[in-house]
Design a protein around this motif. Sequence first.
Motif, PDB file in Angstrom:
ATOM      1  N   VAL A  87       0.855  -1.175   0.000  1.00 44.97           N
ATOM      2  CA  VAL A  87       0.000   0.000   0.000  1.00 44.97           C
ATOM      3  C   VAL A  87       0.895   1.230   0.000  1.00 44.97           C
ATOM      4  CG1 VAL A  87      -0.183   0.064   2.523  1.00 44.97           C
ATOM      5  CG2 VAL A  87      -1.967   1.119   1.136  1.00 44.97           C
ATOM      6  N   VAL A  88       0.445   2.288  -0.686  1.00 47.93           N
ATOM      7  CA  VAL A  88       1.174   3.558  -0.718  1.00 47.93           C
ATOM      8  C   VAL A  88       0.358   4.580   0.061  1.00 47.93           C
ATOM      9  CG1 VAL A  88       2.069   5.415  -2.174  1.00 47.93           C
ATOM     10  CG2 VAL A  88       2.284   3.023  -2.909  1.00 47.93           C
ATOM     11  N   HIS A  89       1.024   5.273   0.989  1.00 49.20           N
ATOM     12  CA  HIS A  89       0.365   6.202   1.887  1.00 49.20           C
ATOM     13  C   HIS A  89       0.878   7.610   1.603  1.00 49.20           C
ATOM     14  CE1 HIS A  89      -0.967   7.011   6.333  1.00 49.20           C
ATOM     15  NE2 HIS A  89      -1.339   7.983   5.519  1.00 49.20           N
ATOM     16  N   ALA A  90       0.014   8.466   1.066  1.00 49.59           N
ATOM     17  CA  ALA A  90       0.380   9.842   0.725  1.00 49.59           C
ATOM     18  C   ALA A  90       0.025  10.787   1.863  1.00 49.59           C
ATOM     19  CB  ALA A  90      -0.344  10.269  -0.555  1.00 49.59           C
ATOM     20  N   HIS A  91       0.881  11.805   2.043  1.00 49.34           N
ATOM     21  CA  HIS A  91       0.672  12.803   3.085  1.00 49.34           C
ATOM     22  C   HIS A  91       0.806  14.187   2.454  1.00 49.34           C
ATOM     23  CE1 HIS A  91       1.294   9.823   6.421  1.00 49.34           C
ATOM     24  NE2 HIS A  91       2.005   9.234   5.478  1.00 49.34           N
ATOM     25  N   GLY A 107      -3.274  -1.164  -9.886  1.00 53.47           N
ATOM     26  CA  GLY A 107      -3.541  -2.243  -8.945  1.00 53.47           C
ATOM     27  C   GLY A 107      -2.836  -2.121  -7.612  1.00 53.47           C
ATOM     28  N   ILE A 108      -2.173  -0.997  -7.368  1.00 53.18           N
ATOM     29  CA  ILE A 108      -1.510  -0.776  -6.078  1.00 53.18           C
ATOM     30  C   ILE A 108      -2.399   0.128  -5.236  1.00 53.18           C
ATOM     31  CG2 ILE A 108       0.536   0.130  -4.908  1.00 53.18           C
ATOM     32  CD1 ILE A 108       2.119  -0.414  -7.452  1.00 53.18           C
ATOM     33  N   PRO A 109      -2.855  -0.335  -4.094  1.00 52.33           N
ATOM     34  CA  PRO A 109      -3.749   0.490  -3.265  1.00 52.33           C
ATOM     35  C   PRO A 109      -3.023   1.737  -2.760  1.00 52.33           C
ATOM     36  CG  PRO A 109      -3.722  -1.808  -2.537  1.00 52.33           C
ATOM     37  CD  PRO A 109      -2.590  -1.648  -3.487  1.00 52.33           C
ATOM     38  N   PHE A 110      -3.726   2.862  -2.737  1.00 51.36           N
ATOM     39  CA  PHE A 110      -3.146   4.051  -2.125  1.00 51.36           C
ATOM     40  C   PHE A 110      -4.170   4.740  -1.231  1.00 51.36           C
ATOM     41  CE2 PHE A 110      -3.973   4.749  -6.658  1.00 51.36           C
ATOM     42  CZ  PHE A 110      -4.883   5.803  -6.683  1.00 51.36           C
ATOM     43  N   VAL A 111      -3.646   5.234  -0.109  1.00 51.94           N
ATOM     44  CA  VAL A 111      -4.466   5.936   0.878  1.00 51.94           C
ATOM     45  C   VAL A 111      -3.814   7.288   1.152  1.00 51.94           C
ATOM     46  CG1 VAL A 111      -5.136   3.738   1.930  1.00 51.94           C
ATOM     47  CG2 VAL A 111      -3.278   5.060   2.935  1.00 51.94           C
ATOM     48  N   SER A 112      -4.579   8.177   1.757  1.00 52.08           N
ATOM     49  CA  SER A 112      -4.048   9.497   2.104  1.00 52.08           C
ATOM     50  C   SER A 112      -4.488   9.875   3.505  1.00 52.08           C
ATOM     51  CB  SER A 112      -4.555  10.562   1.124  1.00 52.08           C
ATOM     52  OG  SER A 112      -4.161  11.861   1.557  1.00 52.08           O
ATOM     53  N   THR A 113      -3.616  10.592   4.195  1.00 49.29           N
ATOM     54  CA  THR A 113      -4.011  11.230   5.450  1.00 49.29           C
ATOM     55  C   THR A 113      -4.130  12.726   5.222  1.00 49.29           C
ATOM     56  OG1 THR A 113      -2.990   9.574   6.890  1.00 49.29           O
ATOM     57  CG2 THR A 113      -3.357  11.753   7.823  1.00 49.29           C
ATOM     58  N   CYS A 114      -5.289  13.270   5.545  1.00 47.70           N
ATOM     59  CA  CYS A 114      -5.524  14.712   5.439  1.00 47.70           C
ATOM     60  C   CYS A 114      -5.359  15.314   6.819  1.00 47.70           C
ATOM     61  CB  CYS A 114      -6.927  14.980   4.903  1.00 47.70           C
ATOM     62  SG  CYS A 114      -7.175  14.271   3.283  1.00 47.70           S
ATOM     63  N   ALA A 139      -8.437   4.831  -2.318  1.00 41.31           N
ATOM     64  CA  ALA A 139      -9.197   3.715  -1.764  1.00 41.31           C
ATOM     65  C   ALA A 139      -9.707   4.035  -0.367  1.00 41.31           C
ATOM     66  CB  ALA A 139      -8.329   2.455  -1.734  1.00 41.31           C
ATOM     67  N   ARG A 140      -8.873   4.707   0.432  1.00 42.04           N
ATOM     68  CA  ARG A 140      -9.282   5.166   1.743  1.00 42.04           C
ATOM     69  C   ARG A 140      -8.632   6.529   1.997  1.00 42.04           C
ATOM     70  NH1 ARG A 140     -12.387   1.839   1.056  1.00 42.04           N
ATOM     71  NH2 ARG A 140     -13.160   0.169   2.417  1.00 42.04           N
ATOM     72  N   VAL A 141      -9.371   7.400   2.682  1.00 39.71           N
ATOM     73  CA  VAL A 141      -8.870   8.723   3.029  1.00 39.71           C
ATOM     74  C   VAL A 141      -9.038   8.893   4.538  1.00 39.71           C
ATOM     75  CG1 VAL A 141      -9.083  11.203   2.691  1.00 39.71           C
ATOM     76  CG2 VAL A 141      -9.551   9.646   0.784  1.00 39.71           C
ATOM     77  N   VAL A 142      -7.950   9.198   5.215  1.00 39.04           N
ATOM     78  CA  VAL A 142      -7.970   9.346   6.671  1.00 39.04           C
ATOM     79  C   VAL A 142      -8.076  10.819   7.028  1.00 39.04           C
ATOM     80  CG1 VAL A 142      -6.635   9.070   8.794  1.00 39.04           C
ATOM     81  CG2 VAL A 142      -6.688   7.228   7.096  1.00 39.04           C
TER      82      VAL A 142
END
Length: 374
Positions: A87-91, A107-114, A139-142
């Motif tokens: 998973v790739v986590h963007a900030h 096909g690589i899941p990515f999420v972000s923290t706002c 896929a998910r946003v925190v």
Amino acid sequence: MKVLHIISSGGMYGAEAVILNMSRMLLEASHSSVVGVFSNSSNPNLQLHQAASKEGLESHLIPCRGQLDRSAIAAIRNLAIQTGADVVHAHGFKADIYVVLALRGRGIPFVSTCHTWYDNDLMVTLYGKLDRLVLRSFARVVAVSDEVRQRLLKAGVRDERIRMVRNGIDLRPFDGANPSLRDEAGESVLMVGLIGRLAWEKGVDVFLQAAARVLAESSAAKFVVVGEGPDRERLDRLIDQLEIRGTVSMLGRRDDMPAVYASLDIMVSSSRQEGLPMAILEGMASSLPLVASAVGEVPTVVQDGVTGLLVPAEDVERLATSILELLRDAAKRKRFGAAARKLIEDEYSAERMTADYLRVYAEAIAAVKQGAAK
């Protein structure tokens, strides 16, 4: 699980602390964490990369020229593939945009923290709006606060993709830290500190005005400001205008923050706008009593009369009065500080934060496998 964090860092602030705290916890739980830091041609701030490397974490620089660098997009894509990231986590908005351009449809899941947005000028406002548009692809946003969550919903991010995760602290660096600022100040002087970026939303000017009023009534206090930012020159001028240069120090960026917190007797947050700053959590982990403006999520941790004192934003008089109240009451400082530490131990640990993020990552992976994150 292997997590790749991507960030365009402006210094060692809240998002950077989250990445380091979580990376430590992931490794201790037999997972893996890799950090990718933009090396921007206009402002190559590499403090996070250096700090991660010093701790033995795998960290990579992503060279980036200008607002949209195709080579940086390719670098992120290659880094995700080469590291085998699950998973790739963007900030932050820049990382969000580049991660979408690099990985969408692969096909690589990515999420972000706002962490938060400050719409203080036209350019930042535009970036914030673009970011919230791009976040629809994640896929998910925190969200770190309910205010951020509401803005995401208003921007069209689907409710089922948003998760709330509170920031967390690795308590160990704050246990038994050496009070490095005490050598110069002396043991008898009470030290009041503000830690944060030198920018309008942090209300450092409010802190300085309150300091001037406190010093007019008490000569036993010394004030320090720790951080860098665009308002440095303006704040320096204000110190001279207030004639408090001898008792207020602008310390700039520090690499020994646990020792800085250990040197303080009171911590102040005078922000005009805020989410839930890591600096407050770190101060509380150091058993410091807080005086804070009641903005954002701050009242959830600075509980008035329990872990500190709350004041209205931009109320210089109330801020000064509350600082004086704690300066004059050692028993109250000790009681608030002990309660602050316990709250962090019980509800804001890095272990809890990491467990929450692992659940978010698992959901993102499952959503991509099911084809639901398009």
